[in-house]
Design an enzyme around this catalytic site. Structure first.
Site, PDB file in Angstrom:
ATOM      1  CG  HIS A 140      -1.667   1.395  -3.186  1.00  0.00           C
ATOM      2  ND1 HIS A 140      -2.872   1.126  -2.587  1.00  0.00           N
ATOM      3  CD2 HIS A 140      -1.358   0.283  -3.908  1.00  0.00           C
ATOM      4  CE1 HIS A 140      -3.278  -0.094  -2.926  1.00  0.00           C
ATOM      5  NE2 HIS A 140      -2.366  -0.622  -3.725  1.00  0.00           N
ATOM      6  CG  ASP A 176      -2.278   0.684   0.917  1.00  0.00           C
ATOM      7  OD1 ASP A 176      -2.225   1.868   0.551  1.00  0.00           O
ATOM      8  OD2 ASP A 176      -3.362   0.083   1.077  1.00  0.00           O
TER       9      ASP A 176
END
Length: 543
Positions: A320, A286
């Site tokens: 991310h 992430d």
């Protein structure tokens, strides 16, 4: 060590080249100091065979070291199995080169505790390593801490190849009704449809315990923290999570999670004050380096911003976002200094995200010297419509916004303002720059200077105010280089772009006005500007 921090501050100050009268005060990060007394965990009965639980030995060593006035608890070379452990005051947990501290995959070894989840109060399993209300603590060395995250994480089918998915399903666990997500147990699947917020009785959480996966390293209200040299890997959820902490130093730390790890952030500094993150490497599932300060009403009620943080000389591989603020930033964020970082293969490079209902003000952010390659989404993104999903749409999806009406201003209206971003290079992205504010609250006071951005799309600017691009190259094959919608007081000074572009600038929205295009070769485009109905006739000034 104080000398090293002082040198770091001088280097950062010179990097940003701010005028003395406008330069904010740079953070001074207090450092740790430990006695030299060293206690090997083997002295307390620990066995490095990968089979023997060493939880008791580690707890006894940490406790005795702290009671004696502090010092070093040594984890020698070897494979050491353990359950969750808690740090104590004045203890440096030192992992020797070749040491692997393996946290158990037995989920029942982790008791339920009151903590937080994504900025709000929640009940979850105890973190593999944690501490509350501590001072002068450290984890150092060249060893590895493994959080046994595979025992906890759900996995989306879309993240794996067909063979990987078949192998995962055959290993055990359960698949949801849609057959698109694997869970490690039926209890974990049950929890996916239930709330993990506090306020329920104990039986409620016990019934979904497997779903309540912990962060790997959790500190709350701690002061003078050092993480140096070690590797943290395979976290069940967020990896490093200091909350309400002060004077934090991360140096030469590596953080690794599988790229498909749901919520597998690298570092989340939440409502923290005074920090230095340098020479660290992140390769996670992430966001990589993330700044937070609580979510929605609870975050605003806490009212503690993350402030006075230096991030420099860091590398982020899969993530991310490379450097991220939000989306849980309801307590505010201010005075951040980011320099000389490299992002390779992240979904977004510089990612600033929020949403209606968050509230909070993000301001005084100074970024200088960012290099990026192979960015799947935006190189630079300001997004006030964060939707809690992957930043790059899956095949067939769209991230385009419908026409959204303004809402009344309230405590839940977030703000992004006062960013200076300089010396950025990106080779390969979907979009060079996207700025997407709210109709009722524009993204304001953004300077982007000295940038070369190679991307499929150039600039998209929606609901923004007082934005300045100076000496920026938007190298894009797109027919339109810059798209402006309902934005005002924009200055584009010395913009470079490909020869033969169909259109340099498209302006739409009846609130678009006071746009300047300066010192830019207009002859390279077939058409300089195109406007839609409702845009004032004098919205653009060319000089």
């Amino acid at each position: 060590m104080k000398k090293r921090v002082a040198i770091a501050l001088v280097v950062i100050a010179s990097a940003f080249r701010l005028a003395p009268e406008s330069r904010p005060e740079l953070p001074k990060v207090a450092t740790t100091k430990f006695r030299r007394d060293t206690l090997p965990i083997s002295r307390f009965g620990a066995v490095a065979d990968g089979l023997t639980p060493n939880t008791t030995a580690l707890i006894r060593a940490i406790d005795q070291c702290s009671k004696a006035g502090g010092g070093v608890v040594l984890v020698p070379r070897g494979l050491w199995l353990t359950g969750p452990i808690t740090l104590k005051n004045n203890v440096n947990l030192h992992l020797a080169k070749g040491a692997l501290l393996q946290f158990t995959s037995q989920r029942d070894a982790y008791p339920l505790v009151a903590t937080t989840w994504e900025g709000e109060e929640a009940i979850r399993n105890q973190a593999p390593i944690s501490g509350v209300d501590l001072e002068n603590i450290a984890i150092t060395g060249e060893g590895i801490l493994d959080g046994a995250g595979d025992a906890w994480r759900m996995v989306k089918k879309s993240k794996l190849t067909s063979d990987q998915w078949k192998k995962l399903v055959a290993s055990g666990g359960v698949v949801n009704d849609k057959q698109d997500t694997w869970y490690p147990s039926a209890q974990s699947l049950k929890g996916a449809s239930m709330s993990i917020k506090g306020g329920q009785d104990k039986a409620y959480y016990e019934a979904i315990k497997d779903f309540l996966r912990p962060n790997m390293f959790s500190l709350t209200r701690c002061k003078r923290i050092l993480l140096e040299g070690v590797t943290f890997q395979n976290s069940p959820a967020w990896c490093l999570h200091p909350l309400l902490c002060q004077d934090i130093t991360l140096r030469n730390v590596t953080v690794k999670n599988p790229w498909y790890a749901q919520n597998g952030d690298g570092l989340d500094l939440e409502s923290c004050k005074n920090g230095l993150v340098e020479n660290c490497l992140f390769d996670v599932g992430d966001d990589g380096i993330c700044i937070k300060s609580g979510r929605d009403e609870q975050g605003r009620k806490r009212g503690v911003p993350t402030e006075n943080i230096i991030v420099r000389n860091c590398k982020v591989y899969h993530a991310h976002g490379g450097f991220v603020i939000g989306s849980e930033m309801s307590g505010g964020v201010k005075n951040l200094f980011v320099s000389n970082c490299t992002f390779m293969g992240t979904d977004v490079g510089l990612r600033f995200k929020t949403a209606r209902g968050r509230g909070g003000v993000v301001e005084n952010i100074f970024i200088d010297g960012i290099d990026m390659t192979d960015i799947a989404g935006e190189a630079i993104l300001f997004d006030m419509y964060y939707a809690a999903k992957d930043p790059v749409p899956q095949h067939g999806e769209s991230n385009e916004l419908p026409e959204i009406p303004a809402q009344p201003l309230s405590a839940g209206t977030p703000q992004f303002r006062s960013f200076e971003i300089r010396n950025v290079t990106c080779k390969g992205a979907e979009t060079g720059i996207m700025i997407r504010g709210l109709p009722e609250m524009a993204v304001r006071d953004i300077l982007i200077e000295n940038a070369v951005l190679q991307s499929r799309k150039g600039l998209i600017c929606i609901e923004a105010e007082r934005i300045k691009l100076k000496n920026v190259a938007l190298i894009t094959p797109a027919k339109t280089v810059m798209q402006i919608q309902n934005s005002r007081n924009l200055t584009f000074d010395t913009i470079r772009y490909n020869d033969g572009a169909d259109l340099l600038m498209h302006i739409s929205g009846d609130r678009s006005n006071t746009i300047k295009l300066l010192n830019t070769d207009k002859a390279k485009a077939k058409k300089v500007v195109e406007t839609t109905a409702g845009v004032p006739t004098n919205a653009l000034t060319i000089g």
